[in-house]
Design a protein around this motif. Structure first.
Motif, PDB file in Angstrom:
ATOM      1  N   GLN A  75       0.810  -1.217   0.000  1.00  0.00           N
ATOM      2  CA  GLN A  75       0.000   0.000   0.000  1.00  0.00           C
ATOM      3  C   GLN A  75       0.845   1.271   0.000  1.00  0.00           C
ATOM      4  O   GLN A  75       0.335   2.368  -0.255  1.00  0.00           O
ATOM      5  N   TYR A  80       3.002  -0.881  -7.203  1.00  0.00           N
ATOM      6  CA  TYR A  80       1.762  -1.657  -7.170  1.00  0.00           C
ATOM      7  C   TYR A  80       0.533  -0.817  -7.522  1.00  0.00           C
ATOM      8  O   TYR A  80      -0.593  -1.325  -7.504  1.00  0.00           O
ATOM      9  N   ASP A  81       0.753   0.451  -7.867  1.00  0.00           N
ATOM     10  CA  ASP A  81      -0.375   1.273  -8.304  1.00  0.00           C
ATOM     11  C   ASP A  81      -0.915   0.816  -9.659  1.00  0.00           C
ATOM     12  O   ASP A  81      -2.044   1.180 -10.027  1.00  0.00           O
ATOM     13  N   ARG A  97      -4.552   1.338  -3.322  1.00  0.00           N
ATOM     14  CA  ARG A  97      -3.296   1.835  -3.889  1.00  0.00           C
ATOM     15  C   ARG A  97      -2.751   2.957  -3.002  1.00  0.00           C
ATOM     16  O   ARG A  97      -3.365   3.326  -2.001  1.00  0.00           O
TER      17      ARG A  97
END
Length: 434
Positions: A75, A80-81, A97
């Protein structure tokens, strides 16, 4: 259950796709599951999905539990967006996100056939039914051609892995193939137990120095044994005139070429659980014999067309002293290099050297001819290959042996059944079972 199982299920789409929906209730259509990511970041890249009315292109991240996202600190990681779908076994909470937007989640737990889960657990998680293969008791489900193709794949993986090491060595040596052959040859004479010490010896004794003294076997002997640390005076060699002579020769050459800083301590060599015929001094003497008798290494190893020629290349008379001494100052009759050792040198030095060169010059036909050498060598029988023979695997040549060894070490022992075509075949038999 391990996360790799979900990776396998998603990659091959082995789950019930009927009315596929996110945890929020939006319909999902998988247009492209993506490709496995071997680097840092999400598990699958370049995925294409339709979620509700919108088509998305991006990444897919996989966890056993949705909360693993937080445990792994995704997060706060902008890599990882790009995730457009969070595939989990159990959706125990929402995840988001770095900008706070919630990522759609797909829970696969209820959609995976119970028989497939049980088959996976039998292969990977429970005590194996066979002492060697987790799937040993299930092999009758697997066609012979599937087993054969997996062994061939394992063989090529082994050859490629060794060739990659040769290629890296070649790059370190400024693209000098003769020097590469010298280093590979030296390491090969370590025969596993002393591969690393012999590789270090090749670095401690540059090929340029070897070339200058190759014709004088006594000087070459002094350089090799001196740099290896075996010419230091000991109680056993105090009255050994031959070793004393080599020591004097070495002291002169060490000073001449400024080798003192790279002389190896003798404790780096491994003697434990080795028969005397495999002792490091015996192997060093055999290496000296080859370096003295063969003025050119690389081209000879590259162009030899048959096993007999290669056997002759490695068969050279060792200096007389080492035919009667296992160690400096310790006499005993020493056998010549055996055929099994010759064949190991061909398999572990010549074949990967040729494959690395073939890749370097872009000639795939040379790869085929290199691997064909293994098919001319007899099979190697040991505690790793024999159980496979008992289970009906073909084992007729060194090519089969190399494949079986890799199958054992890289797949069966670590229970990497999901990466193995044999294991995958067994799992597929359970896809339609509910």
């Amino acid at each position: 259950m391990k996360e790799e199982f979900l990776h396998y299920v998603w990659q091959h789409q082995y789950y019930d796709k009927n009315e596929l929906r996110t945890e929020a209730g939006e319909l999902i259509t998988v247009l492209r599951p993506g490709r496995r990511n071997a680097d840092a970041g999400p598990d699958f890249l370049d995925a294409r999905l339709q979620i509700g009315e919108v088509e998305w292109n991006g990444a897919v991240e996989i966890h056993l539990r949705a909360s693993d996202w937080l445990r792994h600190q995704h997060q706060t990681d902008k890599k990882y967006d790009q995730v457009i779908l969070h595939v989990v076994y159990t959706a125990d909470q929402d995840i988001w996100r770095t900008n706070g937007s919630v990522i759609p989640a797909l829970a696969l737990g209820p959609r995976i056939a119970l028989a497939l889960v049980n088959s996976y657990r039998n292969l990977v998680e429970l005590p194996p039914a066979s002492a060697v293969l987790p799937c040993g008791a299930l092999l009758d489900q697997v066609p012979v051609i599937t087993r054969t193709m997996m062994v061939e794949r394992a063989l090529l993986e082994r050859v490629e892995q060794k060739a990659e090491a040769i290629a890296a060595l070649h790059a370190q040596l400024d693209d000098d193939w003769e020097a590469t052959a010298y280093h590979a040859l030296a390491a090969g004479f370590g025969f596993k137990k002393n591969t690393e010490p012999l590789a270090r010896l090749a670095k401690a004794l540059p090929l340029a120095v070897v070339r200058r003294h190759r014709h004088e076997v006594r000087q070459l002997e002094a350089l090799v044994f001196g740099q290896a640390g075996f010419l230091a005076e000991t109680e056993a060699t105090a009255d050994d005139a031959y070793i004393q002579e080599l020591r004097r020769e070495y002291e002169f050459l060490r000073h001449k070429y400024q080798l003192a800083a790279t002389t190896m301590p003798v404790h780096e060599w491994n003697f434990l659980r080795l028969r005397p015929a495999n002792f490091p001094p015996v192997r060093l003497a055999q290496l000296v014999a080859v370096l003295h008798a063969r003025p050119v290494l690389f081209s000879a190893l590259l162009t030899a067309t048959d096993i007999r020629t290669l056997e002759q290349f490695f068969t050279a008379p060792v200096p007389a002293y080492w035919r009667g001494h296992f160690q400096p100052g310790r006499p005993g009759k020493v056998p010549a290099l055996g055929r099994s050792s010759l064949h190991l040198l061909i398999a572990n030095v010549v074949v990967p050297l040729r494959v690395a060169y073939a890749r370097y010059v872009g000639q795939p036909e040379l790869i085929e001819s290199a691997v064909a050498l293994l098919e001319q060598l007899p099979a190697e029988h040991n505690h790793l290959t024999e159980p496979y023979e008992a289970l009906g695997f073909v084992h007729q040549s060194a090519a089969d042996s190399q494949g079986l060894l890799t199958l054992s070490r890289s797949y069966c022992q670590p229970r990497q059944c999901l990466r193995c075509t044999i294991g995958s075949h067994i799992l597929r038999q359970n896809l339609l079972v509910r």
